[in-house]
Design a protein around this motif. Structure first.
Motif, PDB file in Angstrom:
ATOM      1  N   LEU A   1      -5.196  -0.120  -0.762  1.00 31.55           N
ATOM      2  CA  LEU A   1      -6.560   0.273  -0.373  1.00 31.55           C
ATOM      3  C   LEU A   1      -7.436   0.526  -1.598  1.00 31.55           C
ATOM      4  O   LEU A   1      -8.630   0.190  -1.616  1.00 31.55           O
ATOM      5  CB  LEU A   1      -6.517   1.517   0.514  1.00 31.55           C
ATOM      6  N   GLU A   2      -6.828   1.088  -2.622  1.00 28.19           N
ATOM      7  CA  GLU A   2      -7.591   1.312  -3.854  1.00 28.19           C
ATOM      8  C   GLU A   2      -7.974  -0.017  -4.483  1.00 28.19           C
ATOM      9  O   GLU A   2      -9.098  -0.184  -4.984  1.00 28.19           O
ATOM     10  CB  GLU A   2      -6.746   2.141  -4.826  1.00 28.19           C
ATOM     11  N   TYR A   3      -7.066  -0.977  -4.445  1.00 25.61           N
ATOM     12  CA  TYR A   3      -7.340  -2.308  -4.988  1.00 25.61           C
ATOM     13  C   TYR A   3      -8.472  -2.993  -4.211  1.00 25.61           C
ATOM     14  O   TYR A   3      -9.338  -3.656  -4.781  1.00 25.61           O
ATOM     15  CB  TYR A   3      -6.071  -3.163  -4.927  1.00 25.61           C
ATOM     16  N   LEU A   4      -8.457  -2.794  -2.881  1.00 26.70           N
ATOM     17  CA  LEU A   4      -9.493  -3.411  -2.041  1.00 26.70           C
ATOM     18  C   LEU A   4     -10.802  -2.623  -2.046  1.00 26.70           C
ATOM     19  O   LEU A   4     -11.825  -3.098  -1.542  1.00 26.70           O
ATOM     20  CB  LEU A   4      -8.980  -3.528  -0.594  1.00 26.70           C
ATOM     21  N   GLY A   5     -10.770  -1.422  -2.568  1.00 31.69           N
ATOM     22  CA  GLY A   5     -11.978  -0.602  -2.614  1.00 31.69           C
ATOM     23  C   GLY A   5     -12.355  -0.018  -1.268  1.00 31.69           C
ATOM     24  O   GLY A   5     -13.542   0.223  -1.008  1.00 31.69           O
ATOM     25  N   ILE A   6     -11.377   0.234  -0.421  1.00 31.00           N
ATOM     26  CA  ILE A   6     -11.628   0.768   0.913  1.00 31.00           C
ATOM     27  C   ILE A   6     -11.255   2.250   0.934  1.00 31.00           C
ATOM     28  O   ILE A   6     -10.167   2.640   0.494  1.00 31.00           O
ATOM     29  CB  ILE A   6     -10.802   0.021   1.975  1.00 31.00           C
ATOM     30  N   LYS A   7     -12.165   3.081   1.478  1.00 31.64           N
ATOM     31  CA  LYS A   7     -11.901   4.504   1.585  1.00 31.64           C
ATOM     32  C   LYS A   7     -10.894   4.765   2.705  1.00 31.64           C
ATOM     33  O   LYS A   7     -10.872   4.067   3.711  1.00 31.64           O
ATOM     34  CB  LYS A   7     -13.191   5.258   1.866  1.00 31.64           C
TER      35      LYS A   7
ATOM     36  N   GLU B   1     -12.303   5.463   6.254  1.00 35.01           N
ATOM     37  CA  GLU B   1     -12.849   4.253   6.868  1.00 35.01           C
ATOM     38  C   GLU B   1     -11.719   3.369   7.383  1.00 35.01           C
ATOM     39  O   GLU B   1     -11.807   2.786   8.476  1.00 35.01           O
ATOM     40  CB  GLU B   1     -13.704   3.486   5.868  1.00 35.01           C
ATOM     41  N   PHE B   2     -10.656   3.257   6.595  1.00 31.75           N
ATOM     42  CA  PHE B   2      -9.541   2.392   7.020  1.00 31.75           C
ATOM     43  C   PHE B   2      -8.821   2.997   8.227  1.00 31.75           C
ATOM     44  O   PHE B   2      -8.357   2.266   9.104  1.00 31.75           O
ATOM     45  CB  PHE B   2      -8.556   2.191   5.860  1.00 31.75           C
TER      46      PHE B   2
ATOM     47  N   PHE C   1      -3.430   9.632   9.123  1.00 27.08           N
ATOM     48  CA  PHE C   1      -3.341   8.547   8.137  1.00 27.08           C
ATOM     49  C   PHE C   1      -3.135   9.120   6.736  1.00 27.08           C
ATOM     50  O   PHE C   1      -2.370   8.581   5.935  1.00 27.08           O
ATOM     51  CB  PHE C   1      -4.610   7.694   8.192  1.00 27.08           C
ATOM     52  N   SER C   2      -3.822  10.242   6.484  1.00 27.75           N
ATOM     53  CA  SER C   2      -3.655  10.897   5.182  1.00 27.75           C
ATOM     54  C   SER C   2      -2.210  11.366   4.998  1.00 27.75           C
ATOM     55  O   SER C   2      -1.629  11.230   3.913  1.00 27.75           O
ATOM     56  CB  SER C   2      -4.612  12.085   5.070  1.00 27.75           C
TER      57      SER C   2
ATOM     58  N   LYS D   1      -0.895  -3.292  12.301  1.00 26.64           N
ATOM     59  CA  LYS D   1      -2.338  -3.114  12.157  1.00 26.64           C
ATOM     60  C   LYS D   1      -2.760  -3.193  10.691  1.00 26.64           C
ATOM     61  O   LYS D   1      -3.785  -3.785  10.351  1.00 26.64           O
ATOM     62  CB  LYS D   1      -2.769  -1.779  12.761  1.00 26.64           C
ATOM     63  N   ILE D   2      -1.964  -2.591   9.820  1.00 24.25           N
ATOM     64  CA  ILE D   2      -2.260  -2.637   8.383  1.00 24.25           C
ATOM     65  C   ILE D   2      -2.179  -4.078   7.889  1.00 24.25           C
ATOM     66  O   ILE D   2      -3.007  -4.531   7.091  1.00 24.25           O
ATOM     67  CB  ILE D   2      -1.293  -1.728   7.603  1.00 24.25           C
ATOM     68  N   GLU D   3      -1.188  -4.826   8.379  1.00 25.40           N
ATOM     69  CA  GLU D   3      -1.051  -6.234   7.995  1.00 25.40           C
ATOM     70  C   GLU D   3      -2.289  -7.031   8.387  1.00 25.40           C
ATOM     71  O   GLU D   3      -2.732  -7.925   7.652  1.00 25.40           O
ATOM     72  CB  GLU D   3       0.181  -6.834   8.679  1.00 25.40           C
TER      73      GLU D   3
END
Length: 377
Positions: A30-36, A39-40, A51-52, A68-70
């Motif tokens: 997620l950090e690589y994709l820049g997604i918070k 939001e994810f 999720f946390s 779902k993550i895939e």
């Protein structure tokens, strides 16, 4: 037909220090994709707090969430679930390792009450590792020796030559004995010992020493010829042991020495002293005599000392050396007497350093610096 070779693998060596939860991999993606993260979580229909917890490794990853993550990242559900499975197995193994290490620490503490385990590890250069690995090494290498020395207070398995004046640390003494027993197990002798061989070995070693040409290798060679084993243990703090004699598992008399002093004449005397024990005190059974029934440690030590002295210098020869030594020009001057004794000793075929060392001990005069014994190394 296909043959499968069995290969032993230590699973403990494959256990990671810390188990890796798939949540840490998801967080990196997620950090690589820049997604918070919040939001994810909404994107996959999961409560942000749940999720946390997943990302922090506090919640297991389910197959539904993995799929779902895939669907929204480059991570494959199969790989994520494989990580979850490995995480669970690693956690169990790490937990078991902690239990095993705790048990090993308890056992090592028991051993440490008897011997100086730290000194043993240092002396034998045992690699540092987990308590379980240290315990395995100890049991594999030293258990037989430990079983022997742990009951040293209850039975006599050998004879010591040690200083009674110097302070002794009992744990270090038992550690030295353990090292001695272990080193004995590592040497061998092809020749058989006979009843009079200690006497013959003592005569040869004394003759070589009086010729002034004796070395550790010479001592080993002579002892081996007569079916007697020889080994060395480094000195330990507060262990005033010069030498030790016992019987090996193979039934060979064995002499163990420690070079507390870099002094060849002293080493020769110590070896002859132990040969005295072997010659005089070796029983017909499978061990040295037990102390008791009118026999004391002091008695057998005096007898072994006499054996060593008489083989180096016979009583009659020593009597003549002392008599002629006192006939020096100035018999009241210690240096003059010592010089005379050294000269007379040579006339009788006695090494001057051996004769002078005996005179110094008997007279209590140690100030003269001449006629020093050669070094061992």
């Amino acid at each position: 037909m296909i043959l499968i070779m069995e290969r032993k693998i230590d699973l403990q060596e494959l256990i990671p220090f810390k188990a890796t939860h798939p949540g840490s991999i998801i967080a990196e993606e997620l950090e690589y994709l820049g997604i918070k993260h919040n939001e994810f979580a909404q994107l996959i229909g999961m409560q942000p707090t749940h999720f946390s917890s997943l990302l922090k490794g506090r919640r297991p990853l389910s197959t539904d969430v993995a799929l779902k993550i895939e669907g929204h990242t480059g991570l494959k559900a199969e790989q994520l679930m494989a990580l979850q499975s490995k995480y669970e197995v690693d956690c169990k193994r790490i937990e078991q390792r902690k239990i095993d290490d705790s048990k090993a620490e308890t056992k090592l503490t028991e051993y440490s009450a008897v011997i100086n385990l730290s000194a043993l590890v240092k002396e034998k250069q045992i690699p540092s590792g987990s308590p379980r690995n240290l315990l395995d090494t100890f049991v594999t290498k030293f258990a037989p020796a430990y079983n022997c020395i742990s009951s040293i207070d209850n039975r006599l398995c050998g004879c010591f030559k040690k200083s009674e004046k110097a302070q002794t640390d009992e744990r270090n003494l038992r550690t030295w004995l353990l090292l001695a027993m272990y080193n004995i197990s590592q040497v061998s002798c092809d020749n058989k010992y006979e009843d009079d061989f200690a006497e013959l070995a003592a005569s040869e070693i004394a003759a070589r020493a009086n010729q002034g040409r004796i070395s550790v290798e010479d001592i080993k060679e002579i002892l081996n010829k007569y079916g007697i084993q020889y080994c060395h243990v480094n000195k330990l703090d507060k262990v005033p042991v010069d030498a030790f004699s016992t019987l090996s598992e193979s039934g060979h008399p064995t002499i163990v020495v420690t070079y507390r002093y870099n002094d060849m004449d002293k080493l020769v005397f110590d070896v002859l002293h132990e040969l005295g024990h072997i010659s005089l005190h070796l029983s017909t059974g499978n061990s040295f005599i037990k102390i008791g029934d009118g026999t004391s440690f002091e008695d057998i030590e005096v007898e072994a000392d006499s054996f060593a002295r008489d083989h180096l210098i016979s009583p009659n020869v020593w009597k003549n050396i002392l008599k002629k030594g006192s006939e020096s020009i100035d018999s009241l001057v210690f240096y003059s007497v010592v010089n005379r004794i050294a000269k007379v000793a040579e006339e009788y075929g006695i090494n001057p350093t051996i004769a002078v060392a005996r005179y110094k001990k008997e007279s209590g005069q140690y100030s003269i610096s001449r006629y020093k014994s050669p070094k061992i190394f």
